[in-house]
Motif scaffolding. Sequence first.
Motif, PDB file in Angstrom:
ATOM      1  N   VAL A  54     109.814 -49.593   0.306  1.00 36.62           N
ATOM      2  CA  VAL A  54     108.414 -49.902   0.015  1.00 36.62           C
ATOM      3  C   VAL A  54     107.728 -50.441   1.262  1.00 36.62           C
ATOM      4  CG1 VAL A  54     106.892 -51.447  -1.295  1.00 36.62           C
ATOM      5  CG2 VAL A  54     108.777 -50.274  -2.454  1.00 36.62           C
ATOM      6  N   TYR A 111     111.115 -43.820   0.418  1.00 32.16           N
ATOM      7  CA  TYR A 111     110.174 -44.015  -0.688  1.00 32.16           C
ATOM      8  C   TYR A 111     109.689 -42.677  -1.241  1.00 32.16           C
ATOM      9  CZ  TYR A 111     106.019 -45.458  -3.242  1.00 32.16           C
ATOM     10  OH  TYR A 111     105.075 -45.643  -4.225  1.00 32.16           O
ATOM     11  N   GLU A 158     107.095 -47.617   3.745  1.00 27.77           N
ATOM     12  CA  GLU A 158     105.964 -46.784   3.327  1.00 27.77           C
ATOM     13  C   GLU A 158     104.641 -47.511   3.582  1.00 27.77           C
ATOM     14  OE1 GLU A 158     103.682 -43.678   1.680  1.00 27.77           O
ATOM     15  OE2 GLU A 158     105.684 -43.782   2.552  1.00 27.77           O
TER      16      GLU A 158
END
Length: 262
Positions: free
Chosen positions: A93, A61, A96
């Motif tokens: 995503v 990310y 993260e």
Amino acid sequence: MAISLASLKRKGVVKPPMMLVYAVAGFGKTTFAAGAPAPVFLAVEKGLGQLEVPHWDIAAYGELMEAIGVLYSEEHDRKTVVLDSLDWAEPLVWAETCRRNSWKSIEDASYGKGYLAAIEVWRELLDGLAALRDERGMSVILLAHEKIKRFDSPEVEPYDRYMIKLHEKAAAIVQEQCDVVAFGNYRVSINKADVGFNKKVARAVGGAQRVLYLEERPAFHAKNRYSLPPSVDLPSTPDAWKQPDVIWAAFARHLPDSMFGA
């Protein structure tokens, strides 16, 4: 800005579009996007194959946001940024989101709270792409795969439809932010053959003609804010699909002059 009747506006600001293209396997999403004006790819999925286009191979990310930052802050001649693909970016995503919350997996948070927390990271990514559009004048193309899922309609019996291959919360905010949501599929017709004993067998025929759908139908989600036709037939010959600019031109001839620099 002070609000007054004198400050009323009659027309919106014309901006480059943000376009989502999702399609069945083998449709040629990447080839289609490669024909857009001066593209640069954020290649999360390794789907470029033999296409020669400027790109970064993205594996995290942070790299995705770093690439967006470079396009935002440095001088360049790129006119279109292509994220290939959204569903391959989704695990980045989630990773993260887990890093920020000290989770081992997105499922660690109970009652789906992990996926809800991931929405904030998705918004950060979409805001970065929107900044390229709003402040750098770049068009944005988001590519995604499809999935078939049961749709519970409040009006009729449940039925299956094509949807974006993302968690439903992420799919909702992506679709909301896009000016164009296009679904790509092959045109198929059904022939019924009489096999005797008062029985008929349905057989699918066709499948060579690629079609980009731009308006909502029960079988799929699609939309556009540019009064584009309900669907656009793309070239169907193998030679044409070796030339991304030819594929793009078949679509671009339907666009307003302000869109994608057409």
